[in-house]
Design a protein around this motif. Structure first.
Motif, PDB file in Angstrom:
ATOM      1  N   ILE A 160      43.907 124.922  13.875  1.00 45.46           N
ATOM      2  CA  ILE A 160      44.859 123.902  14.343  1.00 45.46           C
ATOM      3  C   ILE A 160      46.256 124.279  13.845  1.00 45.46           C
ATOM      4  CG2 ILE A 160      45.570 121.488  13.992  1.00 45.46           C
ATOM      5  CD1 ILE A 160      42.537 120.772  14.122  1.00 45.46           C
ATOM      6  N   ILE A 161      46.333 124.792  12.606  1.00 47.31           N
ATOM      7  CA  ILE A 161      47.643 125.147  12.025  1.00 47.31           C
ATOM      8  C   ILE A 161      48.209 126.385  12.710  1.00 47.31           C
ATOM      9  CG2 ILE A 161      48.789 125.939   9.901  1.00 47.31           C
ATOM     10  CD1 ILE A 161      46.689 124.122   8.392  1.00 47.31           C
ATOM     11  N   ALA A 163      50.701 115.589   8.437  1.00 46.91           N
ATOM     12  CA  ALA A 163      51.331 116.903   8.658  1.00 46.91           C
ATOM     13  C   ALA A 163      52.851 116.884   8.512  1.00 46.91           C
ATOM     14  CB  ALA A 163      50.951 117.440  10.039  1.00 46.91           C
ATOM     15  N   TYR A 164      53.443 115.696   8.448  1.00 49.90           N
ATOM     16  CA  TYR A 164      54.916 115.619   8.434  1.00 49.90           C
ATOM     17  C   TYR A 164      55.386 114.911   7.176  1.00 49.90           C
ATOM     18  CZ  TYR A 164      54.172 117.140  13.168  1.00 49.90           C
ATOM     19  OH  TYR A 164      53.773 117.877  14.254  1.00 49.90           O
ATOM     20  N   ARG A 180      48.445 124.483   4.830  1.00 52.93           N
ATOM     21  CA  ARG A 180      49.435 125.088   5.737  1.00 52.93           C
ATOM     22  C   ARG A 180      50.020 126.345   5.091  1.00 52.93           C
ATOM     23  NH1 ARG A 180      53.118 121.731   5.444  1.00 52.93           N
ATOM     24  NH2 ARG A 180      52.669 120.261   7.125  1.00 52.93           N
ATOM     25  N   ASN A 181      50.389 126.233   3.805  1.00 50.20           N
ATOM     26  CA  ASN A 181      50.934 127.398   3.097  1.00 50.20           C
ATOM     27  C   ASN A 181      49.949 128.565   3.122  1.00 50.20           C
ATOM     28  OD1 ASN A 181      53.377 126.299   2.362  1.00 50.20           O
ATOM     29  ND2 ASN A 181      52.728 125.704   0.308  1.00 50.20           N
ATOM     30  N   PHE A 212      55.053 130.342   3.096  1.00 50.80           N
ATOM     31  CA  PHE A 212      54.983 129.101   2.315  1.00 50.80           C
ATOM     32  C   PHE A 212      56.261 128.295   2.564  1.00 50.80           C
ATOM     33  CE2 PHE A 212      52.039 129.654  -1.637  1.00 50.80           C
ATOM     34  CZ  PHE A 212      51.063 130.240  -0.868  1.00 50.80           C
ATOM     35  N   GLY A 213      56.164 127.001   2.290  1.00 49.50           N
ATOM     36  CA  GLY A 213      57.380 126.187   2.227  1.00 49.50           C
ATOM     37  C   GLY A 213      57.865 125.633   3.551  1.00 49.50           C
ATOM     38  N   MET A 214      57.068 125.731   4.608  1.00 41.16           N
ATOM     39  CA  MET A 214      57.524 125.176   5.887  1.00 41.16           C
ATOM     40  C   MET A 214      57.611 123.649   5.826  1.00 41.16           C
ATOM     41  SD  MET A 214      58.405 127.716   7.708  1.00 41.16           S
ATOM     42  CE  MET A 214      58.515 127.341   9.466  1.00 41.16           C
ATOM     43  N   ASP A 215      57.027 123.061   4.779  1.00 41.15           N
ATOM     44  CA  ASP A 215      57.135 121.612   4.588  1.00 41.15           C
ATOM     45  C   ASP A 215      58.530 121.186   4.131  1.00 41.15           C
ATOM     46  OD1 ASP A 215      56.178 123.162   2.319  1.00 41.15           O
ATOM     47  OD2 ASP A 215      56.164 121.285   1.198  1.00 41.15           O
ATOM     48  N   THR A 216      59.350 122.150   3.704  1.00 39.19           N
ATOM     49  CA  THR A 216      60.732 121.796   3.345  1.00 39.19           C
ATOM     50  C   THR A 216      61.757 122.605   4.133  1.00 39.19           C
ATOM     51  OG1 THR A 216      60.756 123.425   1.562  1.00 39.19           O
ATOM     52  CG2 THR A 216      60.123 121.185   0.958  1.00 39.19           C
ATOM     53  N   MET A 217      61.323 123.718   4.726  1.00 39.49           N
ATOM     54  CA  MET A 217      62.279 124.653   5.345  1.00 39.49           C
ATOM     55  C   MET A 217      62.413 124.505   6.863  1.00 39.49           C
ATOM     56  SD  MET A 217      63.531 126.599   2.968  1.00 39.49           S
ATOM     57  CE  MET A 217      64.105 128.047   3.866  1.00 39.49           C
ATOM     58  N   ASN A 252      60.063 118.723   9.333  1.00 45.28           N
ATOM     59  CA  ASN A 252      59.409 119.543   8.303  1.00 45.28           C
ATOM     60  C   ASN A 252      57.901 119.449   8.436  1.00 45.28           C
ATOM     61  OD1 ASN A 252      61.434 120.822   6.843  1.00 45.28           O
ATOM     62  ND2 ASN A 252      61.862 118.981   5.623  1.00 45.28           N
ATOM     63  N   GLY A 253      57.236 120.537   8.081  1.00 45.31           N
ATOM     64  CA  GLY A 253      55.776 120.537   8.102  1.00 45.31           C
ATOM     65  C   GLY A 253      55.238 120.870   9.479  1.00 45.31           C
ATOM     66  N   GLY A 254      54.272 120.093   9.949  1.00 47.54           N
ATOM     67  CA  GLY A 254      53.715 120.301  11.277  1.00 47.54           C
ATOM     68  C   GLY A 254      52.605 121.323  11.299  1.00 47.54           C
ATOM     69  N   TYR A 255      52.247 121.738  12.514  1.00 49.25           N
ATOM     70  CA  TYR A 255      51.130 122.657  12.743  1.00 49.25           C
ATOM     71  C   TYR A 255      51.232 123.153  14.176  1.00 49.25           C
ATOM     72  CZ  TYR A 255      49.387 118.476  15.050  1.00 49.25           C
ATOM     73  OH  TYR A 255      49.291 117.391  15.862  1.00 49.25           O
ATOM     74  N   GLY A 256      50.381 124.103  14.521  1.00 50.72           N
ATOM     75  CA  GLY A 256      50.246 124.516  15.913  1.00 50.72           C
ATOM     76  C   GLY A 256      51.171 125.647  16.333  1.00 50.72           C
ATOM     77  N   LEU A 259      54.710 125.629  15.017  1.00 50.37           N
ATOM     78  CA  LEU A 259      54.834 126.076  13.616  1.00 50.37           C
ATOM     79  C   LEU A 259      54.770 127.598  13.546  1.00 50.37           C
ATOM     80  CD1 LEU A 259      54.730 125.394  10.458  1.00 50.37           C
ATOM     81  CD2 LEU A 259      52.270 125.744  10.713  1.00 50.37           C
ATOM     82  N   LYS A 260      53.793 128.148  14.250  1.00 48.71           N
ATOM     83  CA  LYS A 260      53.609 129.604  14.246  1.00 48.71           C
ATOM     84  C   LYS A 260      54.897 130.298  14.697  1.00 48.71           C
ATOM     85  CE  LYS A 260      50.252 132.969  16.123  1.00 48.71           C
ATOM     86  NZ  LYS A 260      49.169 133.149  17.115  1.00 48.71           N
ATOM     87  N   VAL A 270      57.742 130.141  12.046  1.00 45.17           N
ATOM     88  CA  VAL A 270      57.653 131.122  10.945  1.00 45.17           C
ATOM     89  C   VAL A 270      58.269 132.440  11.427  1.00 45.17           C
ATOM     90  CG1 VAL A 270      56.135 132.411   9.382  1.00 45.17           C
ATOM     91  CG2 VAL A 270      55.597 130.042   9.945  1.00 45.17           C
TER      92      VAL A 270
END
Lengths: 233, 364
Positions: free
Chosen positions: A74-75, A143-144, A163-164, B174-179, B193-197, B200-201, B204
């Protein structure tokens, strides 16, 4: 690692971080092997023992491993450019990290359990048995980090961790490095910044730099020394 | 591509300098060297005249004690370890440790100052890919450029830069929750910030190579009161007494660190970067790294003309034991802001020539 440390690691690609985890791979080594004694890896005996120990142990239960596999895809899903996290071997990478860095174990195991409890509370069903849409509905709540509710804090922390690990596992795999388009690590082949990039920023090389640093024709010349260590060509 | 797994303990394919591959191997090839590895030296042994006759070491594999006789003993165990060996080498002729009647062995220990800051350059998001290996501190640095007369601290520092499209290693992504918020859409709206899918890919990929940071590394003022000494209560697993450390930064280094952070901000802002994190203040000594953190420890067996205030003479020869030399960072009286390795190599070369000369003249 705290967040500051994470950011540092994220962004200091060229700085040696002290440990490289993309599995050791000289061109002559089969990178799919799980053999821990990788040729040329330069491990001391204590490290070989450590590698053997952790490769003989399994951290995740079958159910946990299945949950991790669902979550990492999913990520990082398959897209038009490359495969999914699972196709890049991320679940095995996370399994490895749990043992190589035991501080991850409780947050990961506890986080998976938290998510399972969240699923039971929300749907009266295990995370394994709910639909994709239902899973996404749960994940959207954790997720947010900036907008998640206070009650979701534990879930947010867990999802940040996975996620990391998913992102780093994917983008340090061979598939991920190719996806990213990393083009360095080519000894004797540095051709400078491409012309179009220089033009875009209004820059150019001066003649001296071109003459001394960018002699493409000299790139594969290897210096020769005599037995006394004098440079002879 | 050139995958070989291990860069940090000497290049495995001999593509980069390290002392083991570029100095030890050629020396071995000449056939005049006998190399003892896994040998943990405990002390230098001396005779009735106080001259060195060899060393005692513990073999780390069989845990037995061995002695090697020598005409000349050259210590290069790194500044602190060399001081430890000398302090542990007590005898009737050297009651306070080898060549230590001055009490200076272990004193004047000093490290470089260091602190860092980073930012993200929105202009560099979505970079075209090309080979950017080596763009950082390996090749680019700013030597000290200011005049101390106009500043509130002595000495200076240089800047090392980092960032670029380096090879992804552990921690990358790492750190996509803040970047992630620094990636904006066409209308300038920040991404959550954060997310998935797939988004997100892709982010990065987009953020790769868009950050830049810098490290200040500076010159500290050596202090008599910053020192390592033998801890009388503790031995290591080889039974050898260990060191304990006493080290405090002075206001000189703290002010320097404050100045570094002002410089980082000026440069990053000038580049158009969004500076990340918060600027450290007095409560953290302006982000000044703890002593030892920059691993440029030197000064523990300082050289000088006066045996009362120094351990070695100008050739790094022990004042009170003429057949002992030190060729690591111990001999430094001060160190400039730049890494000490090349100076160590140069001084070792000088000392080596002196030893040959002294042996030929039968002075030692």
């Amino acid at each position: 690692m705290d967040r500051r440390e994470n950011i540092k690691v994220l962004l200091t690609g060229t700085v040696a971080t002290g440990f490289l985890l993309s599995s050791g791979c000289k061109p002559d080594v089969d990178t799919t092997t799980t053999d821990t004694e990788i040729k040329g890896y330069g491990r001391v005996p204590q490290e070989i023992l450590h590698d053997k120990k952790i490769s003989s142990e399994t951290f995740f239960s079958d159910k946990e491993k299945k949950m991790v596999t669902i979550l990492v895809d999913i990520i990082i899903p398959k897209d038009e450019k490359s495969g999914s996290a699972t196709e890049a071997g991320v679940p095995d990478f996370i399994e490895f990290m749990m043992k190589d860095y035991p501080k991850f174990q409780t947050p990961m195991r506890g986080g998976l359990m938290w998510l399972e409890n969240f699923s039971l509370a929300s749907y009266d069903k295990s995370f394994m048995d709910i639909t994709h849409e239902q899973r996404i509905a749960l994940i959207d709540q954790i997720a947010y980090p900036d907008t998640a509710t206070v009650e979701m804090k534990n879930g947010v922390k867990f999802f940040n961790l996975i996620r990391n690990l998913t992102c780093t596992g994917f983008f340090t795999s061979e598939m991920g490095i190719n996806d990213l388009g990393y083009v360095g690590n080519r000894p004797n082949q540095w051709n400078g910044v491409p012309d179009d990039v220089l033009k875009k920023f209004g820059l150019s090389y001066d003649q001296r730099t071109l003459d001394t640093c960018l002699k493409i024709e000299d790139q594969h010349k290897i210096a020769k020394w005599d037995a006394e260590g004098n440079l002879i060509g | 591509m050139f995958f070989c797994a291990q860069c940090n303990r000497a290049c495995q394919v001999y593509a980069d300098f390290s002392s083991s591959t570029c100095l030890v191997k050629p020396a071995m090839q000449k056939g005049k060297v006998e190399l003892y590895t896994h040998a943990m030296v405990r002390e230098v042994i001396t005779n009735d005249q106080g001259l060195a006759t060899g060393v005692v070491y513990i073999d780390k594999k069989d845990l037995n004690e061995y002695r090697i006789g020598a005409k000349v003993v050259v210590l290069a165990a790194s500044a602190c370890e060399t001081a430890r060996i000398m302090l542990n080498s007590k005898s009737k002729q050297h009651p306070d440790g080898l060549s230590n009647s001055s009490g200076v062995v272990g004193r004047y220990l000093h490290d470089s100052t260091g602190t860092d800051r980073m930012g993200i350059l929105p202009e560099l998001i979505d970079r075209p890919r090309y080979n950017e290996d080596g763009v950082g501190g390996l090749h680019v640095y700013s030597p000290w450029w200011l005049d101390n007369k106009k500043l509130d601290f002595p000495r200076g520092y240089h800047l090392e830069y980092w960032g670029g499209m380096g090879m992804p290693s552990y921690g990358f992504g790492f750190g996509m929750d803040t970047m992630r918020k620094y990636i904006t859409d066409e209308l300038g709206k920040p991404t959550a910030n954060g997310g998935y899918g797939a988004g997100l890919k892709n982010d990065v990929r987009r953020i790769y190579g868009s950050t830049v940071g810098m490290s200040g590394r500076g010159e500290s003022i050596p202090q008599y009161d910053n020192y390592c000494a033998i801890d009388p209560d503790t031995v290591d697993k080889y039974g050898i007494p260990v060191l304990k450390f006493h080290y405090k930064w002075t206001e000189h280094e703290v002010k320097q660190s404050k100045h570094m952070h002002d410089t980082f901000e000026e440069i990053l802002t000038g580049m158009g970067a969004i500076i990340l994190g918060t600027k450290p203040g007095p409560e953290t000594q302006y982000g000044l790294a703890a002593p030892g953190r920059i691993i440029h420890e030197v000064g523990t067996t300082r050289m000088g003309d006066d045996p009362k205030t120094s351990v070695l003479n100008k050739y790094a020869q022990a004042h009170e034991c003429k057949n002992v030399f030190v060729v690591d960072g111990g001999s430094f009286v001060s160190q400039a802001d730049k890494n000490p390795t090349w100076t160590i190599l140069a001084l070792s070369w000088r000392t080596s020539e002196y030893i040959i000369n002294q042996l030929k003249s039968q002075n030692i």
